[in-house]
Write a protein that holds these residues in place. Structure first.
Motif, PDB file in Angstrom:
ATOM      1  N   GLU A 132     -33.495  36.620   9.846  1.00  0.00           N
ATOM      2  CA  GLU A 132     -34.646  37.525  10.115  1.00  0.00           C
ATOM      3  C   GLU A 132     -35.530  37.536   8.810  1.00  0.00           C
ATOM      4  OE1 GLU A 132     -35.613  41.646  12.480  1.00  0.00           O
ATOM      5  OE2 GLU A 132     -33.691  41.525  11.408  1.00  0.00           O
ATOM      6  N   SER A 155     -24.136  40.969  20.566  1.00  0.00           N
ATOM      7  CA  SER A 155     -24.697  40.954  19.278  1.00  0.00           C
ATOM      8  C   SER A 155     -24.208  42.294  18.664  1.00  0.00           C
ATOM      9  CB  SER A 155     -25.996  40.897  19.194  1.00  0.00           C
ATOM     10  OG  SER A 155     -26.689  41.145  17.848  1.00  0.00           O
ATOM     11  N   LYS A 161     -30.367  41.069  19.171  1.00  0.00           N
ATOM     12  CA  LYS A 161     -30.838  39.767  18.795  1.00  0.00           C
ATOM     13  C   LYS A 161     -29.532  39.209  18.040  1.00  0.00           C
ATOM     14  CE  LYS A 161     -35.712  40.460  19.255  1.00  0.00           C
ATOM     15  NZ  LYS A 161     -37.056  40.055  18.474  1.00  0.00           N
ATOM     16  N   LYS A 162     -29.762  37.909  18.180  1.00  0.00           N
ATOM     17  CA  LYS A 162     -28.538  37.107  17.733  1.00  0.00           C
ATOM     18  C   LYS A 162     -29.362  36.133  16.648  1.00  0.00           C
ATOM     19  CE  LYS A 162     -25.636  37.367  21.712  1.00  0.00           C
ATOM     20  NZ  LYS A 162     -25.007  36.499  22.793  1.00  0.00           N
ATOM     21  N   ASP A 165     -32.195  33.689  17.633  1.00  0.00           N
ATOM     22  CA  ASP A 165     -33.199  34.212  17.876  1.00  0.00           C
ATOM     23  C   ASP A 165     -34.326  34.227  16.410  1.00  0.00           C
ATOM     24  OD1 ASP A 165     -32.939  35.140  20.562  1.00  0.00           O
ATOM     25  OD2 ASP A 165     -31.668  36.480  19.768  1.00  0.00           O
TER      26      ASP A 165
END
Length: 267
Positions: A132, A155, A161-162, A165
């Motif tokens: 991220e 997750s 989110k993983k 993503d």
């Protein structure tokens, strides 16, 4: 069929899964080559046993400079198992939000960099937040996961989110749900994981394609090579040159990191 034969048969399935991803493997290699050719680096991170893939990429025989192996011992130091620096602590820490930011605070990241993040489940917080952060800084990122295992897993990141993503390219190790591939008669739970096998094949396929791209671009990589192949003197020469190149590259990651000082302003 023996359990050995069954495991090897399952590994053949992993080979087939990797083979279907040749186009994305080449895309990843092309992405990484752009960073390396301009003197920057590919940041490589994995927590837990995914650390194995970080070290498979660099430094080892058959590998070359251009990669920044980020191995955080608090997340990967498994041999004590229990007690101080034990496995429980490592598993806890890899789901602490904010740790990824503290790790990456050490580097002067640049959008010319690229990244590779490995997590079989794609569900632990630190590797997800790594990707991220890379994405937020315009750094193109490749993720290696087990697609089946990730899809079956939840997750641990609050927003759900993983890893995938936050990745520009996602590669699948082919490992099954739960990773372990062999059911032994009389034993309730399976043994013998597959993610390391599949992920190492992906790592080394990328490495081969990347070596070709760098060579074709006129900058053949300094490959760590055994003396048994090229002789002790030549092997030593290449090792020293490769380590020096790594030092030259990694120095850029520290030169202007963080808060400016009179030292960082000096050319």
């Amino acid at each position: 069929m023996s359990y050995t034969a069954e495991y090897l048969r399952k590994c053949q399935g992993l080979i087939e899964t990797v083979a279907t991803q040749e186009a994305n493997i080449l895309r990843a290699a092309e992405m990484f080559s752009k960073s390396i050719l301009v003197g920057r680096m590919v940041h490589v991170f994995g927590s837990g046993h995914s650390r194995i893939m970080v070290e498979e990429m660099w430094p080892r025989y058959g590998s070359f400079p251009g990669f920044n192996p980020i191995v955080e011992l608090s997340l990967t130091f498994h041999n004590l198992v229990v007690g101080a620096n034990g496995q429980r602590q490592a598993m806890f820490l890899e789901n602490v939000s904010g740790l990824a930011a503290q790790i990456l605070r050490n580097f002067d990241l640049n959008e010319l960099d690229t990244a590779l993040v490995i997590s079989s489940s794609g569900c632990n917080v630190v590797p997800i937040e790594m990707a991220e952060i890379f994405q937020s800084k315009g750094i193109k990122t490749v993720g290696i996961i087990s697609k089946l295992h990730s899809e079956a897993s939840t997750s641990k990141k609050q927003d759900g989110k993983k890893l995938q993503d936050f990745c520009d390219i996602v590669l699948d190790s082919g490992a099954p749900v739960g990773d372990a591939m062999i059911y032994v008669d009389g034993l309730e739970t399976p043994v013998s994981p597959g993610s390391t096998v599949g992920s190492c094949m992906l790592i080394n396929s990328i490495k081969a394609e990347l070596a070709n791209l760098l060579t074709q671009a006129g900058h053949p990589p300094k490959v760590l090579t055994a003396g048994a192949v090229i002789g002790a003197e030549k092997a030593t020469e290449i090792f020293q040159a490769a380590y020096d190149e790594h030092a030259h590259r990694i120095s850029k990651m520290y030169q202007k990191v963080g808060i400016e000082s009179y030292v960082s302003k000096q050319s």
